[in-house]
Scaffold this active site. Structure first.
Site, PDB file in Angstrom:
ATOM      1  CG  HIS A 146      -1.921   1.322   1.486  1.00  0.00           C
ATOM      2  ND1 HIS A 146      -3.113   1.170   1.013  1.00  0.00           N
ATOM      3  CD2 HIS A 146      -1.713   2.319   1.959  1.00  0.00           C
ATOM      4  CE1 HIS A 146      -3.760   2.357   1.173  1.00  0.00           C
ATOM      5  NE2 HIS A 146      -2.613   3.075   1.688  1.00  0.00           N
ATOM      6  CD  GLU A 147       1.402   3.747   3.805  1.00  0.00           C
ATOM      7  OE1 GLU A 147       1.766   4.738   3.060  1.00  0.00           O
ATOM      8  OE2 GLU A 147       0.512   3.130   4.527  1.00  0.00           O
ATOM      9  CG  HIS A 172       0.304   6.122  -0.609  1.00  0.00           C
ATOM     10  ND1 HIS A 172      -0.622   7.109  -1.171  1.00  0.00           N
ATOM     11  CD2 HIS A 172      -0.385   5.573   0.303  1.00  0.00           C
ATOM     12  CE1 HIS A 172      -1.851   6.731  -0.808  1.00  0.00           C
ATOM     13  NE2 HIS A 172      -1.603   5.649   0.275  1.00  0.00           N
ATOM     14  CD  GLU A 226      -5.823   5.205   0.293  1.00  0.00           C
ATOM     15  OE1 GLU A 226      -4.878   6.345   0.456  1.00  0.00           O
ATOM     16  OE2 GLU A 226      -6.047   4.301   0.869  1.00  0.00           O
TER      17      GLU A 226
END
Lengths: 510, 510
Positions: B268-269, B272, B298
């Site tokens: 997830h990070e 980003h 997101e």
């Protein structure tokens, strides 16, 4: 009276705000050296240059000058009160800052940030040529800085030394160093010709890094570094950075086969940290709450590292714990032998790996070279050869590579000319302080042997830490020791300790 | 013409300098959440407030207003050129910034820094009362901020949402959420009544943290996060922070008995981070080089986390590697079963532990509550009870503690009202983008199964990352997918994937 109070409050507020901004830069520098990825270097140098410029703007705010003029002529201010000390020391710094062009301040920040990156690479590749153009830029900018700051009758070098050891001149440093060099050389050759070998291999067994981390953190906490208000990280080049009240950062590096590296590295940095943590938090950003000089700072790190940490009583307490932390590694090893191994003396090419005896010779060499660089008597391109020649003079041998020679230290890339001598001043001050503490606290060694360090720390806190910049550095030490500073306590300590370890004795007339 | 060029260059220089200063604050925030000792909190809040105030001063520099007025009336500037986009977006932000009193900006920075510390403690002690006064202060300040910013016909909440999802209103969000909620509720009960159990225990075996670190770093690098220009650390609350060109920071947390936590947290990070690393570095600090919205941000994290990382083809490549990294842990486990275990659906009280299906319900709950808080329809002291009631409505059960309820998220303590809805917008956008990418690149799944992610990343880079703020967020997505945004691709994905895993099918008329 109301005016004076207001002016004092306003001055302190302005000073505090400037230091608050400067402390943001400390966080960025810490981050740069501990976690920043390589790709962030260029942006970081822009950030630091911006903050340095803004902090400079605040430090030269003309309103500070006005307030100082108002306050310094006020006979009602007690010279050694917080306000008196603030006015005196701020005047000194303000007068320096206003002589520096803003362009130079930003440029120095930008160039030294990039030069440090270039130095890392040049050192890795053992290629002085890659660093040379950067060092030339740094030297040029530092000379420009020194020319803006120098006072009549001073060397350019003095103007930079003032940043680190206020009110000390390079002539005084040279005078202190000369006899020390003579006697250290005697001691080194006495050790060498003693034929005595200490069991140094004991500290080069396998010490797993994960367990080293636990042990050194425990030791740092035991001597009094507060981890609720501090943090220990890793970096290529160990340092201590006081961010602000309640936040002091240490770094170290680990070598699985060299116990001394992290062990004494952390005791050293924790010594700096204990000084930072002992400053008066309510005076953040003001001279009464600031460390007085790097020499005094170094006296704190050296005292805990060498005079406590490398001492026999310290290991009475810690040796059993060390054995537990590294099960099997030191089975059957006697405490005395282990203590001797920690204190093995042998000339190295690398300063930060040097023992207590030879360390100061490394400093004297650097002091000679940087004084010559600043004085215009040595060209940057001649540094590698000059280093080799001088190393031969001091140590009787020559490093084969620049990585083991003039590329080993970060200081010049960071623009820290005038910084090196404070390491040896710190050693002198540390020995003086320890001798005085022993005179005033009768059973220090038994306390250490029980793992108790609070009484020594409290003595240092009152004598040094809580004094801030109330006195000039040398005066501060002399007040604490109640006599003039000399090299004698350091020499007595070294001859005493190494005399015993190597079975030699100090010549009657050194 | 020369004037226009000069004005454009001057404007860009001023904007860049403001963002350079703001980026120093990002380093301090990162440091605060990753390494700062507890004792440093008060000083850090002063530092951050100072930097926020200084960055604000630069953002409202009247010279920016003058330059914008000069440039925006110039018909010769191509609206979608870098300069055109810079002028349009800077005008929008400048007009917002000048409406905020400097006092409010500093105060918000100071209070939210302290409120976060209070929240950490309140959450640890499960004591809402300790956080309540801080949350009241934050809500009061955010309402004040919203009142300064709100435009005629808008809700107060809209004025804050604009910071995270420009050009979207809370009414639009509510309209998007309502049908999504209905169908997600259907899907959750279909899964629940399927009686099907996935072998979730497989991801709760013992996964030593040291090996997890190696694996997740490898996975992040494989999907394209560049560790030469980035760094992964640990923090209590995972986040991604773009410091500036060449420097993007990720954090995660590890749980030895919950593989999903760090694994999908890091994917997830890293999603980003890949967006941040894909921005045009030469446009740092300028709208053409900035992420367009948090919803779009997101979409990038969710796409890599859920649509790639939780997918079957991804594990074709990574499952053998995972088995090697944790020897013995998954012996004899079939790839299909492991993939099913990763995707187990079960309502949790904690948002960040939620599965792909229930996650959006957590967001809708928060959106309702914070909209009511800002609108003055909910008092801070009533938040715990309102949370419990709403949770009961959404999930059919009630958290027993505030730690599992309204104390779980950092956002409100940090003043991030209006942030939550962007998580669900991101899920919608991600499904749209993935469907479009599949339409344009025929063999994506076989690429993933070979561990190749470059073609998808390049498509995202061109369609999204390199566009910066050229278009409004929704328009940017619609240009990439070549149709209007709807919830249909997300629902089709969820019904398709979980239909297969749980043996259920989508009702003909949802």
């Amino acid at each position: 009276m109301a005016d004076k109070l207001n002016a004092g409050a306003e001055l302190m507020e302005l000073l505090r705000a400037g230091e608050l901004l400067a402390s943001c830069g400390n966080v960025l520098s810490w981050d740069e050296q501990t976690v920043m990825p390589p790709g962030g270097a260029a942006h970081r140098s822009e950030q630091l240059a911006l903050l340095a410029g803004l902090a400079h703007d605040r430090r030269v705010d003309p309103r500070i000058g006005e307030l100082l003029s108002l306050l310094q002529n006020d006979a009602g201010i007690e010279p050694l009160s917080d306000l008196g000390v603030t006015v005196r020391e701020s005047r000194r710094l303000y007068d320096r800052h206003v002589r520096l062009p803003r362009r130079l301040v930003s440029e120095l920040s930008r160039v030294t940030s990039l030069a440090q990156q270039a130095w890392v690479e040049a050192r890795r590749e053992n290629r002085f040529e890659g660093f040379r153009p950067w060092l030339e830029q740094v030297v040029r900018l530092k000379r420009e800085e020194a020319e803006a700051l120098v006072r009549p009758g001073e060397e350019l070098y003095d103007a930079l030394l003032e940043d680190y050891e206020p009110r000390m001149t390079s002539r005084e440093v040279a005078e202190i160093f000369a006899p020390l060099r003579r006697e250290l050389t005697l001691l080194v050759s006495a050790i060498d010709s003693s034929g005595h070998k200490l069991p140094v291999d004991l500290v080069h067994r396998s010490y797993p890094v994960a367990s080293q981390r636990v042990f050194v953190k425990h030791a740092a906490a035991a001597i009094g570094f507060d981890f609720q208000r501090g943090y220990l990280a890793e970096s290529a080049h160990p340092f201590c950075s006081g961010i602000g009240p309640g936040d002091c950062r240490l770094t170290t590096r680990y070598d699985e086969r060299a116990l001394n590296t992290a062990l004494f590295g952390v005791l050293h940095e924790a010594g700096h940290g204990i000084y930072e943590q002992g400053l008066r938090e309510e005076c953040f950003g003001l001279p009464p709450g600031q460390a007085v000089s790097l020499g005094v700072h170094e006296s704190q790190s050296r005292l805990w590292e060498n005079l406590v940490g490398r001492g026999r009583p310290f290991w009475r307490h810690f040796f059993p714990l060390l054995k537990q932390t590294f099960p099997g590694t030191l089975d059957g090893v006697a405490e005395d032998d282990f203590h001797a191994a920690l204190n093995h003396v042998a000339p190295t090419f690398i300063r930060v790996e040097a023992d207590e005896v030879t360390y100061n010779l490394h400093i004297m060499l650097r002091f000679e070279l940087e004084r010559a660089l600043l004085g215009g008597n040595l060209a940057v391109s001649d540094v590698p050869e000059a280093w080799r020649q001088l190393f031969q003079n001091y140590f009787g041998r020559t490093p084969a590579t620049d990585r083991d020679g003039c590329l080993q230290d970060i200081h010049w890339s960071a623009g820290l000319f005038g910084y090196f001598p404070t390491y040896t001043l710190g050693n002198l001050y540390a020995a003086e302080l320890m001798a005085a503490a022993r005179g005033q606290i009768s059973d220090l060694d038994s306390q250490f042997a029980r793992g108790e360090f609070g009484e020594l720390r409290a003595w240092l806190r009152e004598s040094i830490h809580r004094q801030g910049r109330r006195y000039a550095p040398r005066e501060l030490i002399e007040r604490a020791i109640e006599r003039p500073v000399t090299a004698e306590p350091l020499l007595a300590h070294l001859w005493g300790k190494f005399g015993e370890l190597y079975g030699i004795s100090r010549p009657a007339v050194a």
